[in-house]
Scaffold this motif. Structure first.
Motif, PDB file in Angstrom:
ATOM      1  N   UNK A 103      60.113 -22.905  37.495  1.00  0.00           N
ATOM      2  CA  UNK A 103      60.862 -22.105  38.471  1.00  0.00           C
ATOM      3  C   UNK A 103      60.910 -20.648  38.026  1.00  0.00           C
ATOM      4  N   UNK A 104      61.147 -20.416  36.741  1.00  0.00           N
ATOM      5  CA  UNK A 104      61.205 -19.047  36.226  1.00  0.00           C
ATOM      6  C   UNK A 104      59.865 -18.329  36.401  1.00  0.00           C
ATOM      7  N   UNK A 105      58.774 -19.030  36.156  1.00  0.00           N
ATOM      8  CA  UNK A 105      57.437 -18.436  36.320  1.00  0.00           C
ATOM      9  C   UNK A 105      57.196 -18.071  37.779  1.00  0.00           C
ATOM     10  N   UNK A 106      57.533 -18.966  38.672  1.00  0.00           N
ATOM     11  CA  UNK A 106      57.349 -18.694  40.104  1.00  0.00           C
ATOM     12  C   UNK A 106      58.224 -17.527  40.537  1.00  0.00           C
ATOM     13  N   UNK A 107      59.493 -17.549  40.124  1.00  0.00           N
ATOM     14  CA  UNK A 107      60.409 -16.473  40.520  1.00  0.00           C
ATOM     15  C   UNK A 107      59.938 -15.119  40.003  1.00  0.00           C
ATOM     16  N   UNK A 108      59.488 -15.067  38.759  1.00  0.00           N
ATOM     17  CA  UNK A 108      59.004 -13.803  38.204  1.00  0.00           C
ATOM     18  C   UNK A 108      57.748 -13.349  38.946  1.00  0.00           C
ATOM     19  N   UNK A 109      56.888 -14.289  39.306  1.00  0.00           N
ATOM     20  CA  UNK A 109      55.657 -13.950  40.032  1.00  0.00           C
ATOM     21  C   UNK A 109      55.944 -13.392  41.419  1.00  0.00           C
ATOM     22  N   UNK A 163      60.211  -6.224  42.900  1.00  0.00           N
ATOM     23  CA  UNK A 163      59.871  -5.015  42.148  1.00  0.00           C
ATOM     24  C   UNK A 163      58.717  -5.276  41.192  1.00  0.00           C
ATOM     25  N   UNK A 164      57.684  -4.476  41.254  1.00  0.00           N
ATOM     26  CA  UNK A 164      56.517  -4.697  40.400  1.00  0.00           C
ATOM     27  C   UNK A 164      56.856  -4.767  38.912  1.00  0.00           C
ATOM     28  N   UNK A 165      57.812  -3.970  38.466  1.00  0.00           N
ATOM     29  CA  UNK A 165      58.158  -3.972  37.052  1.00  0.00           C
ATOM     30  C   UNK A 165      58.854  -5.259  36.610  1.00  0.00           C
ATOM     31  N   UNK A 166      59.309  -6.058  37.564  1.00  0.00           N
ATOM     32  CA  UNK A 166      59.941  -7.340  37.238  1.00  0.00           C
ATOM     33  C   UNK A 166      58.927  -8.488  37.224  1.00  0.00           C
ATOM     34  N   UNK A 167      57.699  -8.228  37.707  1.00  0.00           N
ATOM     35  CA  UNK A 167      56.657  -9.250  37.726  1.00  0.00           C
ATOM     36  C   UNK A 167      55.870  -9.226  36.417  1.00  0.00           C
ATOM     37  N   UNK A 168      55.022 -10.226  36.220  1.00  0.00           N
ATOM     38  CA  UNK A 168      54.112 -10.220  35.080  1.00  0.00           C
ATOM     39  C   UNK A 168      53.226  -9.000  35.211  1.00  0.00           C
ATOM     40  N   UNK A 169      53.036  -8.306  34.101  1.00  0.00           N
ATOM     41  CA  UNK A 169      52.254  -7.080  34.129  1.00  0.00           C
ATOM     42  C   UNK A 169      50.761  -7.339  33.969  1.00  0.00           C
ATOM     43  N   UNK A 170      50.419  -8.496  33.402  1.00  0.00           N
ATOM     44  CA  UNK A 170      49.004  -8.851  33.236  1.00  0.00           C
ATOM     45  C   UNK A 170      48.839 -10.352  33.458  1.00  0.00           C
ATOM     46  N   UNK A 171      47.621 -10.741  33.729  1.00  0.00           N
ATOM     47  CA  UNK A 171      47.322 -12.162  33.832  1.00  0.00           C
ATOM     48  C   UNK A 171      47.557 -12.875  32.509  1.00  0.00           C
ATOM     49  N   UNK A 172      47.279 -12.159  31.419  1.00  0.00           N
ATOM     50  CA  UNK A 172      47.484 -12.741  30.086  1.00  0.00           C
ATOM     51  C   UNK A 172      48.962 -13.034  29.834  1.00  0.00           C
ATOM     52  N   UNK A 173      49.833 -12.149  30.286  1.00  0.00           N
ATOM     53  CA  UNK A 173      51.274 -12.365  30.124  1.00  0.00           C
ATOM     54  C   UNK A 173      51.725 -13.611  30.891  1.00  0.00           C
ATOM     55  N   UNK A 174      51.204 -13.761  32.114  1.00  0.00           N
ATOM     56  CA  UNK A 174      51.541 -14.940  32.909  1.00  0.00           C
ATOM     57  C   UNK A 174      50.960 -16.197  32.273  1.00  0.00           C
ATOM     58  N   UNK A 175      49.742 -16.116  31.776  1.00  0.00           N
ATOM     59  CA  UNK A 175      49.106 -17.264  31.125  1.00  0.00           C
ATOM     60  C   UNK A 175      49.913 -17.715  29.912  1.00  0.00           C
ATOM     61  N   UNK A 176      50.435 -16.760  29.139  1.00  0.00           N
ATOM     62  CA  UNK A 176      51.263 -17.101  27.984  1.00  0.00           C
ATOM     63  C   UNK A 176      52.524 -17.836  28.415  1.00  0.00           C
ATOM     64  N   UNK A 177      53.145 -17.387  29.496  1.00  0.00           N
ATOM     65  CA  UNK A 177      54.347 -18.051  30.006  1.00  0.00           C
ATOM     66  C   UNK A 177      54.022 -19.473  30.459  1.00  0.00           C
ATOM     67  N   UNK A 178      52.882 -19.647  31.098  1.00  0.00           N
ATOM     68  CA  UNK A 178      52.466 -20.981  31.549  1.00  0.00           C
ATOM     69  C   UNK A 178      52.195 -21.882  30.350  1.00  0.00           C
ATOM     70  N   UNK A 179      51.491 -21.346  29.351  1.00  0.00           N
ATOM     71  CA  UNK A 179      51.210 -22.134  28.146  1.00  0.00           C
ATOM     72  C   UNK A 179      52.500 -22.541  27.447  1.00  0.00           C
ATOM     73  N   UNK A 180      53.450 -21.619  27.334  1.00  0.00           N
ATOM     74  CA  UNK A 180      54.733 -21.929  26.688  1.00  0.00           C
ATOM     75  C   UNK A 180      55.489 -22.991  27.476  1.00  0.00           C
ATOM     76  N   UNK A 181      55.427 -22.905  28.784  1.00  0.00           N
ATOM     77  CA  UNK A 181      56.088 -23.893  29.641  1.00  0.00           C
ATOM     78  C   UNK A 181      55.469 -25.268  29.441  1.00  0.00           C
ATOM     79  N   UNK A 182      54.147 -25.314  29.436  1.00  0.00           N
ATOM     80  CA  UNK A 182      53.454 -26.591  29.219  1.00  0.00           C
ATOM     81  C   UNK A 182      53.767 -27.160  27.839  1.00  0.00           C
ATOM     82  N   UNK A 183      53.801 -26.294  26.824  1.00  0.00           N
ATOM     83  CA  UNK A 183      54.081 -26.747  25.462  1.00  0.00           C
ATOM     84  C   UNK A 183      55.489 -27.306  25.321  1.00  0.00           C
TER      85      UNK A 183
END
Length: 76
Positions: free
Chosen positions: A28-34, A38-58
């Protein structure tokens, strides 16, 4: 079309838990941030989002995979 664009820009998105209450907090947090307005509240890079997804999966938060009958048409 102008009304739709206004809604997208100004109204909060529908709570994703409405569609799938079984989603984990990190998903939910990943979706909400995505979807942040406001652009500054979103993931700034694909890598940042990928890290959040990996942490969520882990953390075990990604074990609520949707089945085909769980897919909901949200009318967009």
């Amino acid at each position: 079309m102008a009304q739709l664009m206004f809604k997208i820009a100004n109204e909060p998105h529908v709570d994703v838990l409405t569609f799938n209450p079984a989603l984990s907090a990190c998903v939910v947090a990943i979706i909400n941030k995505s979807l942040a307005k406001l652009p500054e509240e979103r993931y700034q890079t694909g890598a940042e989002m990928a890290e959040a997804i990996k942490a969520c999966l882990a953390s075990g938060g990604g074990d609520t995979a949707a089945k085909s009958d769980d897919v909901v048409d949200i009318g967009i």
